[in-house]
Write a protein that holds these residues in place. Structure first.
Motif, PDB file in Angstrom:
ATOM      1  N   LEU A  40       7.616   0.146   3.453  1.00  0.00           N
ATOM      2  CA  LEU A  40       8.081  -1.238   3.337  1.00  0.00           C
ATOM      3  C   LEU A  40       8.696  -1.697   4.656  1.00  0.00           C
ATOM      4  O   LEU A  40       8.432  -2.804   5.133  1.00  0.00           O
ATOM      5  CB  LEU A  40       9.091  -1.375   2.198  1.00  0.00           C
ATOM      6  N   HIS A  41       9.492  -0.835   5.282  1.00  0.00           N
ATOM      7  CA  HIS A  41      10.088  -1.186   6.575  1.00  0.00           C
ATOM      8  C   HIS A  41       9.007  -1.368   7.637  1.00  0.00           C
ATOM      9  O   HIS A  41       9.104  -2.258   8.490  1.00  0.00           O
ATOM     10  CB  HIS A  41      11.100  -0.130   7.013  1.00  0.00           C
ATOM     11  N   GLY A  76       5.282 -11.671  -0.621  1.00  0.00           N
ATOM     12  CA  GLY A  76       3.951 -12.184  -0.938  1.00  0.00           C
ATOM     13  C   GLY A  76       2.885 -11.113  -0.780  1.00  0.00           C
ATOM     14  O   GLY A  76       2.011 -10.947  -1.638  1.00  0.00           O
ATOM     15  N   ILE A  77       2.950 -10.355   0.319  1.00  0.00           N
ATOM     16  CA  ILE A  77       1.975  -9.276   0.555  1.00  0.00           C
ATOM     17  C   ILE A  77       2.109  -8.191  -0.503  1.00  0.00           C
ATOM     18  O   ILE A  77       1.109  -7.717  -1.058  1.00  0.00           O
ATOM     19  CB  ILE A  77       2.143  -8.704   1.972  1.00  0.00           C
ATOM     20  N   VAL A  78       3.337  -7.804  -0.829  1.00  0.00           N
ATOM     21  CA  VAL A  78       3.559  -6.753  -1.822  1.00  0.00           C
ATOM     22  C   VAL A  78       3.081  -7.201  -3.200  1.00  0.00           C
ATOM     23  O   VAL A  78       2.390  -6.446  -3.907  1.00  0.00           O
ATOM     24  CB  VAL A  78       5.048  -6.330  -1.850  1.00  0.00           C
ATOM     25  N   TYR A  84      -3.563  -6.925  -7.204  1.00  0.00           N
ATOM     26  CA  TYR A  84      -4.971  -6.575  -7.037  1.00  0.00           C
ATOM     27  C   TYR A  84      -5.213  -5.075  -7.162  1.00  0.00           C
ATOM     28  O   TYR A  84      -6.291  -4.671  -7.587  1.00  0.00           O
ATOM     29  CB  TYR A  84      -5.536  -7.161  -5.736  1.00  0.00           C
ATOM     30  N   HIS A  85      -4.226  -4.248  -6.851  1.00  0.00           N
ATOM     31  CA  HIS A  85      -4.363  -2.814  -7.156  1.00  0.00           C
ATOM     32  C   HIS A  85      -4.491  -2.628  -8.666  1.00  0.00           C
ATOM     33  O   HIS A  85      -5.318  -1.847  -9.148  1.00  0.00           O
ATOM     34  CB  HIS A  85      -3.169  -2.015  -6.648  1.00  0.00           C
ATOM     35  N   GLY A  86      -3.651  -3.343  -9.412  1.00  0.00           N
ATOM     36  CA  GLY A  86      -3.721  -3.263 -10.874  1.00  0.00           C
ATOM     37  C   GLY A  86      -5.064  -3.728 -11.412  1.00  0.00           C
ATOM     38  O   GLY A  86      -5.630  -3.105 -12.324  1.00  0.00           O
ATOM     39  N   LEU A  87      -5.587  -4.814 -10.853  1.00  0.00           N
ATOM     40  CA  LEU A  87      -6.901  -5.298 -11.285  1.00  0.00           C
ATOM     41  C   LEU A  87      -7.993  -4.281 -10.957  1.00  0.00           C
ATOM     42  O   LEU A  87      -8.913  -4.063 -11.753  1.00  0.00           O
ATOM     43  CB  LEU A  87      -7.226  -6.633 -10.604  1.00  0.00           C
ATOM     44  N   GLY A  88      -7.892  -3.654  -9.793  1.00  0.00           N
ATOM     45  CA  GLY A  88      -8.873  -2.646  -9.398  1.00  0.00           C
ATOM     46  C   GLY A  88      -8.838  -1.433 -10.307  1.00  0.00           C
ATOM     47  O   GLY A  88      -9.886  -0.935 -10.742  1.00  0.00           O
ATOM     48  N   VAL A  89      -7.640  -0.972 -10.632  1.00  0.00           N
ATOM     49  CA  VAL A  89      -7.503   0.178 -11.533  1.00  0.00           C
ATOM     50  C   VAL A  89      -8.050  -0.170 -12.909  1.00  0.00           C
ATOM     51  O   VAL A  89      -8.782   0.618 -13.521  1.00  0.00           O
ATOM     52  CB  VAL A  89      -6.026   0.625 -11.614  1.00  0.00           C
ATOM     53  N   ILE A 107      -0.409   5.344  -4.486  1.00  0.00           N
ATOM     54  CA  ILE A 107      -0.905   4.039  -4.064  1.00  0.00           C
ATOM     55  C   ILE A 107       0.282   3.091  -4.050  1.00  0.00           C
ATOM     56  O   ILE A 107       0.907   2.851  -5.080  1.00  0.00           O
ATOM     57  CB  ILE A 107      -2.006   3.534  -5.020  1.00  0.00           C
ATOM     58  N   TRP A 108       0.578   2.560  -2.896  1.00  0.00           N
ATOM     59  CA  TRP A 108       1.733   1.688  -2.742  1.00  0.00           C
ATOM     60  C   TRP A 108       1.283   0.302  -2.321  1.00  0.00           C
ATOM     61  O   TRP A 108       0.416   0.160  -1.455  1.00  0.00           O
ATOM     62  CB  TRP A 108       2.686   2.240  -1.689  1.00  0.00           C
ATOM     63  N   PRO A 109       1.885  -0.731  -2.874  1.00  0.00           N
ATOM     64  CA  PRO A 109       1.490  -2.086  -2.482  1.00  0.00           C
ATOM     65  C   PRO A 109       2.019  -2.483  -1.101  1.00  0.00           C
ATOM     66  O   PRO A 109       1.770  -3.593  -0.653  1.00  0.00           O
ATOM     67  CB  PRO A 109       2.103  -2.961  -3.580  1.00  0.00           C
ATOM     68  N   THR A 110       2.714  -1.576  -0.430  1.00  0.00           N
ATOM     69  CA  THR A 110       3.220  -1.890   0.905  1.00  0.00           C
ATOM     70  C   THR A 110       2.280  -1.408   2.000  1.00  0.00           C
ATOM     71  O   THR A 110       2.536  -1.682   3.177  1.00  0.00           O
ATOM     72  CB  THR A 110       4.605  -1.259   1.123  1.00  0.00           C
TER      73      THR A 110
END
Length: 150
Positions: A40-41, A76-78, A84-89, A107-110
């Motif tokens: 995240l940083h 916004g990016i996270v 979209y990770h959730g939709l892909g899974v 899998i991290w949204p960052t």
């Protein structure tokens, strides 16, 4: 009373240190959480350094506004990535693709290798809206999966 609280704190730190040293799974879980924070940083640094990492405003209120913009862009990016990770899974599971949930913990949204931080971005709003499905999402990109046996 103060000395009792200090001793209790020392006891808690000792129990934590003993657990950390004795339990490899616990150490890995802690390291994974630390890595998520560092990622995240890194995302925030990448966003800030796209503007050369400088606070460009003279007054405190304006600097605060600039930092809030950084927070808004980061969030916004996270949020976009997490959604979209959730939709892909979900799409993979609907296609009967089996994978271990332990993999999802990595899998991290960052992660932000797909984000373009530099340059000017122009968006065709009508074109983008026309691409949305009935649920309001952009379509997922389908990739051909090659199995290990082929």
């Amino acid at each position: 009373m103060t000395s009792a609280i200090k001793e209790y704190g020392a006891l808690r730190r000792t129990v934590y240190a003993a657990r950390y040293l004795a339990d490899e799974t616990y150490r890995r879980r802690i390291a994974r959480q630390l890595n998520k924070g560092e990622n995240l940083h890194a995302l925030r640094r990448s966003l800030a350094y796209a503007g050369e990492g400088a606070l460009r405003r003279r007054h405190h209120e304006q600097q605060t506004e600039q930092m809030w913009c950084l927070t808004l862009a980061t969030n916004g990016i996270v949020c976009w990535s997490a959604e979209y990770h959730g939709l892909g899974v979900a799409a993979l599971r609907r296609a009967d693709r089996q994978f271990d949930d332990e993999i999802l913990a990595h899998i991290w949204p960052t992660h932000h290798e797909n984000v373009h931080f530099y340059g000017t971005h122009s968006v065709d709003i009508d074109g983008e809206l026309a691409q949305l499905d009935t649920d309001g999402y952009r379509p997922l990109r389908l990739t051909k999966v090659v199995s290990a046996g082929s």
